[in-house]
Design an enzyme around this catalytic site. Structure first.
Site, PDB file in Angstrom:
ATOM      1  N   ASN A  93     -49.306  44.889  26.418  1.00 16.00           N
ATOM      2  CA  ASN A  93     -48.965  45.434  25.108  1.00 16.00           C
ATOM      3  C   ASN A  93     -48.636  46.921  25.275  1.00 16.00           C
ATOM      4  O   ASN A  93     -47.464  47.299  25.401  1.00 16.00           O
ATOM      5  CB  ASN A  93     -50.132  45.187  24.148  1.00 16.00           C
ATOM      6  N   VAL A 110     -47.139  42.246  20.720  1.00 18.13           N
ATOM      7  CA  VAL A 110     -46.835  43.433  19.907  1.00 18.13           C
ATOM      8  C   VAL A 110     -47.700  43.418  18.654  1.00 18.13           C
ATOM      9  O   VAL A 110     -47.906  42.373  18.037  1.00 18.13           O
ATOM     10  CB  VAL A 110     -45.341  43.524  19.502  1.00 18.13           C
ATOM     11  N   ASP A 111     -48.218  44.582  18.316  1.00 19.53           N
ATOM     12  CA  ASP A 111     -48.975  44.755  17.077  1.00 19.53           C
ATOM     13  C   ASP A 111     -48.037  45.413  16.069  1.00 19.53           C
ATOM     14  O   ASP A 111     -47.490  46.488  16.322  1.00 19.53           O
ATOM     15  CB  ASP A 111     -50.209  45.629  17.326  1.00 19.53           C
ATOM     16  N   VAL A 112     -47.870  44.740  14.927  1.00 21.48           N
ATOM     17  CA  VAL A 112     -46.819  45.111  13.983  1.00 21.48           C
ATOM     18  C   VAL A 112     -47.428  45.407  12.623  1.00 21.48           C
ATOM     19  O   VAL A 112     -48.315  44.689  12.154  1.00 21.48           O
ATOM     20  CB  VAL A 112     -45.824  43.930  13.821  1.00 21.48           C
ATOM     21  N   TYR A 144     -47.142  49.321  16.951  1.00 19.08           N
ATOM     22  CA  TYR A 144     -48.271  50.173  17.310  1.00 19.08           C
ATOM     23  C   TYR A 144     -48.826  49.734  18.660  1.00 19.08           C
ATOM     24  O   TYR A 144     -48.924  48.547  18.931  1.00 19.08           O
ATOM     25  CB  TYR A 144     -49.382  50.093  16.248  1.00 19.08           C
TER      26      TYR A 144
END
Lengths: 211, 259
Positions: B108, B134-136, B147
Site C-alpha cells: 500500500n 488502496v485506502d480511499v 491515503y
C-alpha cells in the site's frame, strides 16, 4: 521423503507447511543430485511457462528430472505451473515443456458469464472439481462436493483423454488434474485447499509410502 | 464467445493485527479489541474460508517492519490462501513472508514511492501474489482521494492514475478499501467499485462496509471479483458482540443463484 524441486519460481512455504501438517517428511532443494536421488518429487511453480523451463535448464535440473522420472520411475506431482510443464508446450511460450504427458497448454478464451459479464483472467478462486473414476490420485475419494483453489490463465489439454484425472469448469470445462502412470499434476493448489488438498496429499503420499 | 456458469466470488475475512491481537476500526479509528489472532485464525480455518487477509496496522501506521515470525506462526496453521499487508517495503521482506507460507503480499504505502517492488514480486512469485491495496476517502467536494500510512497521509496521485500505474508495474489484484465505509456495516461504496473495476483488468476486491450477505451480492454486481470484510465476520448483533461467523458455501451459492 518427498523432494520439492526449488527452481526459483513461486511460493513453496505453504507446500512445506502442508506436508509438515500431514506428517510427510520433505526437503526443499535446487540441487540436481538431490533430484536424481529422490524417492518422490513435487514440481511446484507459478508464473510464465518459458521462465519455468529456462530455470530448469539453467539450474541443470532437466537431466536430473528426466533421469529420476523417466529412467528411475520416481513418482512426480506437478502443481500449477509445475503441472503445465509436464506437457509438451504452451501457448504462453516458445520453449518445449518436459513432454512427459502428451498435450499442450492453452490460454483461456475470452468468455462471459450468464449475465453477460466478462470472465476475468486469471481464473482465481475456489472451483468445484470433478475427479475422474479410476485415477490413482483420487482413488476412494468419497467427498460429495470437492473444491480446490485455482489461480491460472492457462489450462492443459491432454492428447489422450485417459490422462485426465479431474475436470473443473471456468467458462469452459478444463483439465484440473492429470495422471499418466507415476506422473501426475494438479492445476489447483492442494497446499492451499483446506481439507480437500490435505486429503489429496495425505492419500497420495501415504499410498505411495505403503506401495 | 462462450457463455458460462456464474462463478462464486471469493469472500475474504480481512483481519487487522495489533500486537498479538485482532482489532477492528470504524472509519480507521475507534479500534475495538476482537480477540487473540492465532485463536481467531484457527476458527476461520475450521470454517474453511476462501481466503484470509491480515493487515498489520501497527506496521502500516508507525512504519514498523512486518513481524515475520509472528506471521509465519499464523501461516503454518492455515491451509487457504493467506494475504498479508503492513510495512512491506523490500523484496527481502516479501521473500521471507512467502517462504513462511503467505500466498499474497499487499503493498500500500510503499507502492506510491517504489512501484518496482510490485514488479519484483510479480516477476518472482507471479502477479497473483502482488496485491496493491488502496485506502480511499470521498471528500464532500471533488473526487476520490488516496491515503497511505494507514489512512494518515494524503497522496496527490489520482485514484485511477495510481491503479493504472500499479497495473503496469505488475499488480495482479487490487483491494479497494473505503475509509468512509470502514466498520459501518452499511454496505460498500458501490460507485467506487464500479469506477475501479471498469478501469482495470485485474481482479478487484471490495473492502469497507459489508454488514450482510446482500452487501456482498451488491458489490459483485457492481463489478468486484471478490469481497473482503472485517466487522461482518467478527461482530454479531447491534451491540457488536464478538462472534466469528462465515457464510457456508451452500449459502453463498444460493445468494448468487448457483445450482
Amino acid at each position: 521423503m518427498v523432494t520439492i524441486v526449488n527452481y526459483g519460481l513461486g511460493n513453496l512455504g505453504s507446500i512445506v507447511n502442508m506436508l509438515k501438517k500431514i506428517g510427510v517428511p520433505n526437503i526443499l532443494t535446487s540441487d540436481p543430485a538431490d533430484v536424481v536421488a529422490a524417492e518422490r518429487l513435487i514440481l511446484p511453480g507459478v508464473g510464465h511457462f518459458d521462465k519455468g523451463m529456462s530455470l530448469l535448464h539453467e539450474r541443470g535440473l532437466m537431466d536430473a528430472l528426466n533421469e529420476a522420472v523417466l529412467r528411475r520411475g520416481v513418482p512426480v506431482m506437478g502443481i500449477c505451473l509445475g503441472m503445465q510443464l509436464l506437457l509438451e508446450g504452451s501457448e504462453e511460450g516458445k520453449l518445449p515443456g518436459l513432454g512427459w504427458i502428451k498435450g499442450w497448454v492453452h490460454r483461456f478464451p475470452n468468455m462471459q458469464d450468464e449475465d453477460g459479464k466478462p470472465l476475468k483472467i486469471p481464473h482465481m478462486g475456489w472451483t468445484d472439481t470433478y475427479p475422474v473414476a479410476g485415477k490413482r490420485l483420487f482413488e476412494r475419494w468419497d467427498e460429495d462436493e470437492t473444491r480446490f483453489y485455482f489461480v491460472h490463465s492457462f489450462h492443459a489439454v491432454c492428447d489422450d483423454p485417459a490422462d485426465v484425472a479431474a475436470t473443473a469448469h471456468y467458462g469452459i470445462d478444463f483439465t484440473a488434474s492429470v495422471e499418466h502412470g507415476h506422473i501426475s499434476g494438479c492445476q489447483f493448489h492442494p497446499e492451499k485447499s483446506h481439507r480437500y488438498g490435505m486429503k489429496l496429499l495425505t492419500h497420495v503420499y501415504r499410498q505411495e509410502a505403503t506401495a | 464467445m462462450s457463455t458460462a456458469k456464474k462463478q462464486l466470488p471469493r469472500v475474504i475475512p480481512c483481519l487487522l493485527l495489533k500486537g498479538h491481537g485482532l482489532t477492528k476500526s470504524v472509519q480507521f479509528k475507534d479500534f475495538k479489541y476482537v480477540g487473540d489472532a492465532v485463536n481467531a485464525c484457527r476458527i476461520f480455518n475450521e470454517k474453511e474460508v476462501d481466503e484470509l487477509m491480515f493487515l498489520d496496522i501497527d506496521a502500516s501506521r508507525e512504519n514498523k517492519k512486518p513481524r515475520i515470525e509472528f506471521i509465519k506462526e499464523i501461516a503454518g496453521e492455515l491451509f487457504m490462501p493467506l494475504g498479508y499487508g503492513g510495512g512491506v517495503t523490500t523484496t527481502q521482506e516479501a521473500d521471507l513472508l512467502f517462504a513462511g507460507g503467505v500466498e499474497k503480499v499487499s503493498i500500500n504505502t510503499a507502492a506510491y514511492t517504489n512501484p518496482q517492488l510490485i514488479t519484483d514480486i510479480a516477476n518472482h512469485y507471479g502477479s497473483q501474489s502482488a496485491i496493491v491495496t488502496v485506502d480511499v476517502r470521498k471528500p464532500l467536494i471533488g473526487g476520490y482521494k488516496l491515503y497511505s500510512n494507514g489512512g494518515q497521509v494524503p497522496q496527490k496521485v489520482s485514484l485511477l492514475d495510481h491503479l493504472r500505474r500499479m497495473e503496469d508495474a505488475g499488480a495482479g489484484e487490487f483491494v479497494i478499501n473505503s475509509i468512509d465505509q470502514d466498520g459501518k456495516m452499511s454496505g460498500f461504496d458501490l460507485k467506487l467499485i464500479t469506477l475501479v473495476s471498469e478501469a482495470v483488468s485485474v481482479p478487484v476486491v471490495a473492502l469497507g462496509g459489508a454488514g450482510n450477505k446482500q452487501h456482498i451480492f451488491d458489490a459483485v454486481q457492481a463489478g468486484a471479483s471478490a469481497v473482503a470484510a472485517g466487522s461482518m465476520f467478527v461482530f454479531h448483533g447491534k451491540h457488536r458482540a464478538v462472534l466469528i461467523t462465515y457464510p457456508g458455501r451452500r449459502e453463498l451459492k444460493d445468494l448468487f443463484g448457483i445450482v
